[in-house]
Scaffold this active site. Structure first.
Site, PDB file in Angstrom:
ATOM      1  N   SER A 231       0.839  -1.193   0.000  1.00  0.00           N
ATOM      2  CA  SER A 231       0.000   0.000   0.000  1.00  0.00           C
ATOM      3  C   SER A 231       0.876   1.245   0.000  1.00  0.00           C
ATOM      4  O   SER A 231       1.850   1.334   0.753  1.00  0.00           O
ATOM      5  CB  SER A 231      -0.938  -0.011   1.214  1.00  0.00           C
TER       6      SER A 231
ATOM      7  N   GLY B 198      -0.438   4.599   0.097  1.00  0.00           N
ATOM      8  CA  GLY B 198      -1.197   5.788   0.449  1.00  0.00           C
ATOM      9  C   GLY B 198      -1.932   6.373  -0.749  1.00  0.00           C
ATOM     10  O   GLY B 198      -2.536   5.637  -1.543  1.00  0.00           O
TER      11      GLY B 198
ATOM     12  N   GLY C 115      -1.612   4.958  -4.359  1.00  0.00           N
ATOM     13  CA  GLY C 115      -2.226   3.720  -4.817  1.00  0.00           C
ATOM     14  C   GLY C 115      -1.628   2.498  -4.150  1.00  0.00           C
ATOM     15  O   GLY C 115      -1.340   2.503  -2.947  1.00  0.00           O
TER      16      GLY C 115
ATOM     17  N   GLY D 234      -5.665   1.012   5.377  1.00  0.00           N
ATOM     18  CA  GLY D 234      -4.879  -0.202   5.195  1.00  0.00           C
ATOM     19  C   GLY D 234      -5.612  -1.436   5.686  1.00  0.00           C
ATOM     20  O   GLY D 234      -5.565  -2.508   5.067  1.00  0.00           O
ATOM     21  N   ASP D 235      -6.319  -1.300   6.810  1.00  0.00           N
ATOM     22  CA  ASP D 235      -7.104  -2.414   7.338  1.00  0.00           C
ATOM     23  C   ASP D 235      -8.216  -2.791   6.366  1.00  0.00           C
ATOM     24  O   ASP D 235      -8.541  -3.977   6.200  1.00  0.00           O
ATOM     25  CB  ASP D 235      -7.712  -2.035   8.687  1.00  0.00           C
TER      26      ASP D 235
END
Length: 309
Positions: A221, A223, A226, A252-253
């Protein structure tokens, strides 16, 4: 069956203000209280997609009870080990320009006996049809090689494991052989001991190295830039998407949740990537750690751009 494991859950209090002023009075606005911890956030996002999971880990005191009661109201199954100490409370401050400052408590002390009870519970769930999501920090009393210890135990019973952690927890956990991982850029910098100068080629090389270490899916990931998704058969990137961002907390989760849901549903790679991007991007439009609505997820899925690398 997806089992999310949150060893250090929390009550997350999120508030907004114009600009954080150090050493001065700050008047908070739009205060919101959520149940949180990475695994619990994953369970909430899975529910938003129409899926089911079982949330487990440690819960204690009145805050722990609030977490269990809230999960029940959300229709999410839980099966926590009750501990003698109080579950933590975290504060997240969101400034108008989007900067998020987090104040996270370390968490309660967990005894060896309580940890053994959780290990036994996880083993009781472990089977060829089980996907464990081991996510987030650990409370006091537990060593940082805990994920390294647990992963081989459940895999011996045929289960799959998705690891989402940082620092030493991530490094040691990798040695346990997780099937799926989702490091972010900062975590890769720490693991490979690099400064903030990683190119796309660097990230690809790191992702491929992690595949070589045994993981079959590596999601990186990035941010607002993308994400990258790598398997032994596919290597793609997805540019960031323009939305009205409210808070990056839980994005992120949400990606871990979408990938776990797709894996449990045996969706193909392209569908999994589209869903992961849609749910993650959608999460930044919500307050606190709330997942996006199913309607927004479906709208964003159609806008995801997948570029082979």
């Amino acid at each position: 069956m997806i089992v999310t494991v949150t060893m250090n859950p929390a009550i997350d209090r999120t508030a907004e203000l114009e600009q954080l002023k150090r050493g001065s009075l700050n008047r908070l606005e739009n205060c919101l209280t959520d149940i949180g911890g990475k695994g619990i956030n994953v369970s909430k996002a899975i529910k938003a997609m129409g899926g089911e999971s079982i949330a487990t880990g440690f819960c204690g005191g009145s805050t722990g009870k609030l977490i269990e009661d809230t999960l029940e109201k959300l229709g999410i199954k839980s099966d926590f080990i009750h501990i003698s100490n109080e579950t933590r409370v975290n504060l997240k401050i969101v400034e108008r320009k989007g900067t998020v400052t987090e104040f996270n408590e370390p968490g309660p002390f967990v005894t060896k006996e309580e940890l053994n009870k959780l290990t036994d519970k996880l083993l009781s769930y472990a089977s060829e049809n089980t996907l464990f999501v081991l996510a987030g920090s650990i409370p006091k009393g537990i060593e940082k090689d805990i994920y390294f210890d647990i992963i081989p135990l459940v895999k011996e019973r045929g289960a799959k494991v998705f690891l989402d952690a940082d620092g030493e927890l991530f490094a040691r956990g990798l040695e346990g052989g997780p099937d799926y991982i989702k490091p972010n850029r900062s975590e890769l910098e720490g693991y490979y001991k690099r400064e903030n100068d990683l190119t796309e080629e660097d990230l690809l090389a790191m992702g491929k190295d992690l595949l070589a270490k045994g993981s079959s899916l590596v999601a990186v990931s990035l941010g607002h830039m993308g994400a990258m998704f790598l398997t032994n058969e596919h290597t793609v990137k997805c540019p960031g998407m323009i939305v009205e961002a409210h808070s990056t907390v839980g994005a992120g989760d949400a990606m871990v949740a979408a990938l776990s849901y797709s894996l449990d549903q045996k969706a193909d790679f392209t569908e999994a990537v589209r869903l992961a991007m849609a749910v993650s991007v959608g999460a930044v439009t919500t307050q606190g750690t709330n997942p996006p609505s199913r309607q927004l997820i479906d709208e964003l899925k159609n806008k995801v751009e997948i570029i082979p690398l």
